[in-house]
Design a protein around this motif. Structure first.
Motif, short mmCIF file in Angstrom:
data_model
loop_
_atom_site.label_atom_id
_atom_site.label_comp_id
_atom_site.label_asym_id
_atom_site.label_seq_id
_atom_site.Cartn_x
_atom_site.Cartn_y
_atom_site.Cartn_z
N SER A 45 15.33 53.67 13.24
CA SER A 45 16.59 54.32 13.63
C SER A 45 16.47 55.00 14.99
CB SER A 45 17.01 55.34 12.56
OG SER A 45 16.04 56.38 12.46
N GLY A 46 15.28 55.49 15.30
CA GLY A 46 15.06 56.09 16.61
C GLY A 46 14.64 55.10 17.67
N ARG A 47 14.41 53.84 17.25
CA ARG A 47 13.98 52.76 18.13
C ARG A 47 12.75 53.15 18.94
NH1 ARG A 47 17.09 48.71 17.69
NH2 ARG A 47 16.15 47.64 19.45
N ASP A 48 11.82 53.83 18.24
CA ASP A 48 10.59 54.26 18.90
C ASP A 48 9.59 54.64 17.82
OD1 ASP A 48 8.71 55.08 20.77
OD2 ASP A 48 9.58 57.06 21.00
N GLY A 49 8.42 54.04 17.87
CA GLY A 49 7.40 54.42 16.90
C GLY A 49 6.07 53.75 17.22
N LEU A 50 5.00 54.50 16.98
CA LEU A 50 3.64 53.99 17.17
C LEU A 50 2.88 54.15 15.87
CD1 LEU A 50 1.16 53.04 18.87
CD2 LEU A 50 0.78 55.47 19.39
N ILE A 51 2.22 53.08 15.45
CA ILE A 51 1.38 53.09 14.26
C ILE A 51 -0.02 52.68 14.67
CG2 ILE A 51 0.96 52.03 12.01
CD1 ILE A 51 4.07 51.56 11.91
N VAL A 52 -0.98 53.57 14.47
CA VAL A 52 -2.38 53.27 14.76
C VAL A 52 -3.12 53.15 13.45
CG1 VAL A 52 -4.49 54.02 15.91
CG2 VAL A 52 -2.27 54.49 16.97
N ILE A 65 4.76 49.70 26.34
CA ILE A 65 3.41 49.15 26.24
C ILE A 65 2.95 49.15 24.79
CG2 ILE A 65 0.97 49.52 26.83
CD1 ILE A 65 1.89 50.67 29.48
N CYS A 66 2.49 48.00 24.34
CA CYS A 66 1.88 47.88 23.01
C CYS A 66 0.40 47.56 23.19
CB CYS A 66 2.56 46.78 22.19
SG CYS A 66 1.77 46.49 20.59
#
Length: 264
Positions: free
Chosen positions: A150-157, A248-249
């Motif tokens: 929904s925020g169109r932004d996320g990082l999963i490590v 960047i991914c």
């Protein structure tokens, strides 16, 4: 129950006392009470708006939260058993209610067993390792993905291992399987969620001086541990990933000690 402590506002200070970059939203570090997770949580405090540390041991979580406050960060401790699917969902909902959507999820919960080989292992040990190392990660990812979308932004490590990047026979079948699978899990996130602004990293450290070393059939000596990475080294590497622009991914990263015994 979340315990919320720290400075007011969302500005972090670097080691020179100057204002550093701020990452909007919450960073949730699962496995943040000790070892790699603790190092990651403390490092992220320099750029994350709020760091929530989760794990089973409340005293260790409280210690990490105090360490975050000491470096000028804002922290909450939230006890959690990753083996309890309902608890994972409830924890994510409480974080969202108090701090908004999780922008950064670091899954660092992990375990292994001494009896890890086909000659001495048991199916229940295999199941336990996979539940903590892999299925727990799936539960956590499911819990945070809606807010990231929904925020169109996320990082999963996903904190994996050298053993998740290349074959390491002494790690045992369960650990190898679980950590290798994290690489596939990260790629499915990148393939399916990239247009939603969500990206994942398969993070593969070599030997790190943490308590999981004591689960080895023959734990390393003090001299051997002194040559390994430490939790702060890994934390700074994860912070670097988190500080990259959203365009960047970092799909996968491998970091090892120079004296990498895996080559021996």
């Amino acid at each position: 129950m979340i315990r919320d402590e720290g400075r007011d506002g969302a500005v972090a200070l670097d080691e020179k006392g100057e204002v550093s970059a701020v990452t909007t939203g919450a960073a949730w570090v699962i496995g943040g009470g000790s070892g790699i997770g603790r190092g990651v949580a403390i490092a992220l405090a320099a750029s994350a708006e709020h760091v929530i540390v989760s794990g089973r041991r409340e005293s260790e979580l409280a210690s990490t939260a105090r360490a975050i406050r000491e470096v000028g960060g804002r922290a909450s401790a939230l006890a959690l058993d990753v083996g309890d699917a309902d608890m994972v969902v409830a924890a994510a909902q409480e974080i969202i209610r108090r701090h908004g959507a999780v922008r950064t999820l670091v899954y660092s919960a992990g375990t292994n067993v001494p009896n890890r080989f086909w000659s001495n292992g048991a199916p229940e040990d295999y199941e336990r390792v996979l539940d903590v190392n892999l299925t727990g990660a799936v539960r956590a990812v499911h819990a945070v993905l809606p807010g990231m979308r929904s925020g169109r932004d996320g990082l999963i490590v996903l904190v994996s291992s050298w053993a998740g990047w290349t074959f390491a026979p002494t790690a045992g079948a369960a650990y190898l399987t679980s950590k290798t699978a994290l690489g596939a899990l990260a790629e499915t996130i990148n393939a399916e969620e990239r247009l939603n602004g969500v990206r994942a990293t398969h993070f593969c450290p070599g030997e790190v001086e943490t308590e999981i070393l004591d689960t080895r059939p023959n734990p390393p000596s003090r001299a051997e541990r002194d040559l390994m990475l430490n939790a702060d080294d890994v934390g700074e590497a994860v912070r670097w990933i988190a500080d990259q622009p959203a365009r960047i991914c970092v799909n996968e990263i491998v970091i090892t000690p120079t004296a990498n015994t895996s080559y021996a």
